[in-house]
Design a protein around this motif. Sequence first.
Motif, PDB file in Angstrom:
ATOM      1  N   PHE A  48       0.842  -1.200   0.000  1.00  0.00           N
ATOM      2  CA  PHE A  48       0.000   0.000   0.000  1.00  0.00           C
ATOM      3  C   PHE A  48       0.874   1.247   0.000  1.00  0.00           C
ATOM      4  O   PHE A  48       1.924   1.275   0.625  1.00  0.00           O
TER       5      PHE A  48
ATOM      6  N   ALA B  73       1.771  -5.063   3.024  1.00  0.00           N
ATOM      7  CA  ALA B  73       0.727  -5.737   3.794  1.00  0.00           C
ATOM      8  C   ALA B  73       0.877  -7.247   3.677  1.00  0.00           C
ATOM      9  O   ALA B  73       0.840  -7.960   4.671  1.00  0.00           O
TER      10      ALA B  73
ATOM     11  N   SER C  87      -5.907  -9.092  14.361  1.00  0.00           N
ATOM     12  CA  SER C  87      -6.412  -7.876  13.733  1.00  0.00           C
ATOM     13  C   SER C  87      -5.261  -7.123  13.062  1.00  0.00           C
ATOM     14  O   SER C  87      -4.188  -7.001  13.640  1.00  0.00           O
TER      15      SER C  87
ATOM     16  N   CYS D 243      -3.603  -8.025  10.353  1.00  0.00           N
ATOM     17  CA  CYS D 243      -2.568  -8.834   9.712  1.00  0.00           C
ATOM     18  C   CYS D 243      -2.756  -8.899   8.206  1.00  0.00           C
ATOM     19  O   CYS D 243      -1.883  -9.367   7.494  1.00  0.00           O
ATOM     20  N   GLY D 244      -3.881  -8.413   7.703  1.00  0.00           N
ATOM     21  CA  GLY D 244      -4.038  -8.393   6.253  1.00  0.00           C
ATOM     22  C   GLY D 244      -5.097  -9.338   5.716  1.00  0.00           C
ATOM     23  O   GLY D 244      -5.123  -9.623   4.514  1.00  0.00           O
ATOM     24  N   LYS D 245      -5.992  -9.790   6.573  1.00  0.00           N
ATOM     25  CA  LYS D 245      -7.036 -10.708   6.127  1.00  0.00           C
ATOM     26  C   LYS D 245      -7.973 -10.030   5.128  1.00  0.00           C
ATOM     27  O   LYS D 245      -8.259 -10.577   4.059  1.00  0.00           O
ATOM     28  N   SER D 246      -8.429  -8.829   5.501  1.00  0.00           N
ATOM     29  CA  SER D 246      -9.339  -8.116   4.591  1.00  0.00           C
ATOM     30  C   SER D 246      -8.635  -7.767   3.293  1.00  0.00           C
ATOM     31  O   SER D 246      -9.233  -7.822   2.214  1.00  0.00           O
ATOM     32  N   THR D 247      -7.368  -7.406   3.397  1.00  0.00           N
ATOM     33  CA  THR D 247      -6.591  -7.084   2.206  1.00  0.00           C
ATOM     34  C   THR D 247      -6.590  -8.264   1.239  1.00  0.00           C
ATOM     35  O   THR D 247      -6.841  -8.105   0.037  1.00  0.00           O
TER      36      THR D 247
HETATM   37  N1  LIG Z   1      -5.849   1.124   1.639  1.00  0.00           N
HETATM   38  C1  LIG Z   1      -4.835   0.957   2.514  1.00  0.00           C
HETATM   39  N2  LIG Z   1      -3.790   1.810   2.506  1.00  0.00           N
HETATM   40  C2  LIG Z   1      -2.786   1.665   3.384  1.00  0.00           C
HETATM   41  N3  LIG Z   1      -2.697   0.683   4.276  1.00  0.00           N
HETATM   42  C3  LIG Z   1      -3.703  -0.208   4.329  1.00  0.00           C
HETATM   43  C4  LIG Z   1      -4.832  -0.118   3.449  1.00  0.00           C
HETATM   44  N4  LIG Z   1      -5.672  -1.131   3.728  1.00  0.00           N
HETATM   45  C5  LIG Z   1      -5.092  -1.815   4.744  1.00  0.00           C
HETATM   46  N5  LIG Z   1      -3.922  -1.279   5.093  1.00  0.00           N
HETATM   47  C6  LIG Z   1      -3.005  -1.776   6.131  1.00  0.00           C
HETATM   48  O1  LIG Z   1      -2.768  -3.136   5.873  1.00  0.00           O
HETATM   49  C7  LIG Z   1      -2.774  -3.868   7.083  1.00  0.00           C
HETATM   50  C8  LIG Z   1      -3.775  -4.997   6.986  1.00  0.00           C
HETATM   51  O2  LIG Z   1      -5.087  -4.457   7.013  1.00  0.00           O
HETATM   52  P1  LIG Z   1      -6.389  -5.383   6.941  1.00  0.00           P
HETATM   53  O3  LIG Z   1      -6.279  -6.245   5.744  1.00  0.00           O
HETATM   54  O4  LIG Z   1      -7.561  -4.520   7.032  1.00  0.00           O
HETATM   55  O5  LIG Z   1      -6.236  -6.254   8.265  1.00  0.00           O
HETATM   56  P2  LIG Z   1      -7.269  -7.273   8.927  1.00  0.00           P
HETATM   57  O6  LIG Z   1      -8.455  -7.388   8.041  1.00  0.00           O
HETATM   58  O7  LIG Z   1      -6.524  -8.552   9.074  1.00  0.00           O
HETATM   59  O8  LIG Z   1      -7.622  -6.719  10.274  1.00  0.00           O
HETATM   60  C9  LIG Z   1      -3.078  -2.885   8.193  1.00  0.00           C
HETATM   61  O9  LIG Z   1      -1.863  -2.554   8.819  1.00  0.00           O
HETATM   62  C10 LIG Z   1      -3.653  -1.722   7.492  1.00  0.00           C
HETATM   63  O10 LIG Z   1      -3.314  -0.534   8.165  1.00  0.00           O
END
Ligand SMILES: Nc1ncnc2c1ncn2[C@@H]1O[C@H](COP(=O)(O)OP(=O)(O)O)[C@@H](O)[C@H]1O
Lengths: 289, 278
Positions: free
Chosen positions: B34, B42, B62, B64-68
């Motif tokens: 990102f 990520a 929380s 760790c990048g699951k949603s990503t």
């Molecule tokens: N659009 C973005 N831009 C910058 N950093 C991001 C973005 N989306 C997520 N992140 C970062 O990537 C990491 C993983 O986020 P996320 O996938 O939401 O985690 P989870 O779903 O496991 O809680 C986090 O540190 C978050 O801050």
Amino acid sequence: MTASHAPSPAYRGRRAMPGPGPGAPTVVPRRLTAAQRAVARRVAYVMASFALAFVGWYLISHYVAGPFLIPPPLAVLKAFGPMSESGQLYSDIGMSLSRVAVGYTAGVSVGLLVGLLMGRIKSLHDLLDPMVQITRFLSPTAMIPIVVIWFGIGETAKYALVFWGTVSLVLINTIAGVLRTPQIRQNAALCLGASEAQIFRLIVLPSAVPFIVIGMRLALASAFVSIIPAELLAADSGLGYLLQQSSLLLQTDRIFVALVTICLVGFLTDQVFHWTTTILLRRYLAVPS
Amino acid sequence: MSLATLTPAKPPLDRAVRPAREEVYTIGNLLKVFGEDKPYVALKNVDLTIESGEFVCLLGASGCGKSTLLNLLAGFDKPSGGQLLYRGKPIAGPGKERVMFFQDANAALLPWQTVQQNVEFGLKLQGLPAGERRARAEECLTLVNLAEHRHKVPSEISGGMRQRLQIARALAVQPDVFLMDEPFAALDAITRRRMHEALLEVWEREKRTIVFVTHDIMEALTLADRIAVMSVGPGSRIAHVVEVDRPRPRVPGDPELGRIYAQLERLLHGPAGEEAGR
Ligand SMILES: Nc1ncnc2c1ncn2[C@@H]1O[C@H](COP(=O)(O)OP(=O)(O)O)[C@@H](O)[C@H]1O
Ligand SMILES: [Mg+2]
């Protein structure tokens, strides 16, 4: 036996109360629902507010300013009689309303259209938003001198001034509504196979409705605020013109008739707008988003 | 040897009737970065294969990048490097064969439409005639026990019902894959349990592939065929994949489940887990 089986003292007390004799009609006091009580309370406060205003008005007129500077309510009512009978007041109301209607419609149309585009197209937003932000500080009154030079003192000038007083409010709120559409809702629709145009029409537009309605309502009030100075300075009809003429002739009672009329017409128009949108757009407005 | 082979009877039903498996997702050496000025890595070196009909849980702390990762699988975002294939092809964008399911049902649903209209929404987009739409919606609503509420709007039904409505809406477009991002995390424990049962029932009937994100070990154990444990970020990857070869419904007393639970606990919270993250 537990305590709950024993008649409670209150119950016993009620039984012991001397009630109507046998055969007498029992009057059960009808209890209002919570909603009815809330409405009743609100109505009571509105009436109290108006009563207070009239009393205050009368007292200030009588003891402080004198009946010339602030004519008492009864004198204003007396002045209203002939103005109403001659029909002059209503034709002035009609003129002002028609100017508000045209200018407002134009302002809402342009504000809505450009607002939707600016909310959706980032580069357009970034290009036009600085202009909006900087020209916001020019009130319709500030624009009167130049508008009169551009359009003369005819109807077009009034439309232009009301337009100016409404367009940015609708524009800014429409942009906010579009931008505040939850990304999740758009993503969900993308997953279900929506095209960009379908997302705009079926997701963004309905999601933005509450903001658009707020912008339109603010703009409606602003339209009334805008038309009066325009008519004060450059018109031969309308409520602003009535104010101006009465002022020249030092007819304070007629001025007060005009002022009260502006309040009432504005208030009624706003209420009509509010209830129409509330009923027609109920589904879109009752949205926790 | 897993305990499942010790239980004498037939293998779990869902495995017995499942047709030959195909690779749905092929993820190799995946990278997601990102930002440009201050880049944040990520995901790094993510490897995972997901087969058709599988119920896979992505488990991790929380942030760790699951949603990503799930957003990449849906096509909302593009990988920065590595391989990401859906049925052998790179993902161009979101599509109705991969339906995402969100935790925030209020935001995901259309609050101005009735339950029924929400389910029909995806079908309307496809231009299905009204009669067919209604029939399909009815079927999906019945499947999640919402048929009697079809004339209400989302704000008139409970949080659990709204999530079931999301399931019905997704089912209606007959997707290949369900992508679920902590869908039940905001529900109370009892409702969440019911949702698990409802989801498993739908999954067993419909044989969809499900990728389910959670940070809750118990939830993963209740649901998954396989649990992919993600290491903590930055540069998170899939540190372990744990098979849960146990029949459903999974019961808390199952000693094998207890053993897996302890293993997952170690992987997630123990020093070994931290180590695995690097
Ligand atoms: N659009 C973005 N831009 C910058 N950093 C991001 C973005 N989306 C997520 N992140 C970062 O990537 C990491 C993983 O986020 P996320 O996938 O939401 O985690 P989870 O779903 O496991 O809680 C986090 O540190 C978050 O801050
Ligand atoms: Mg997340």
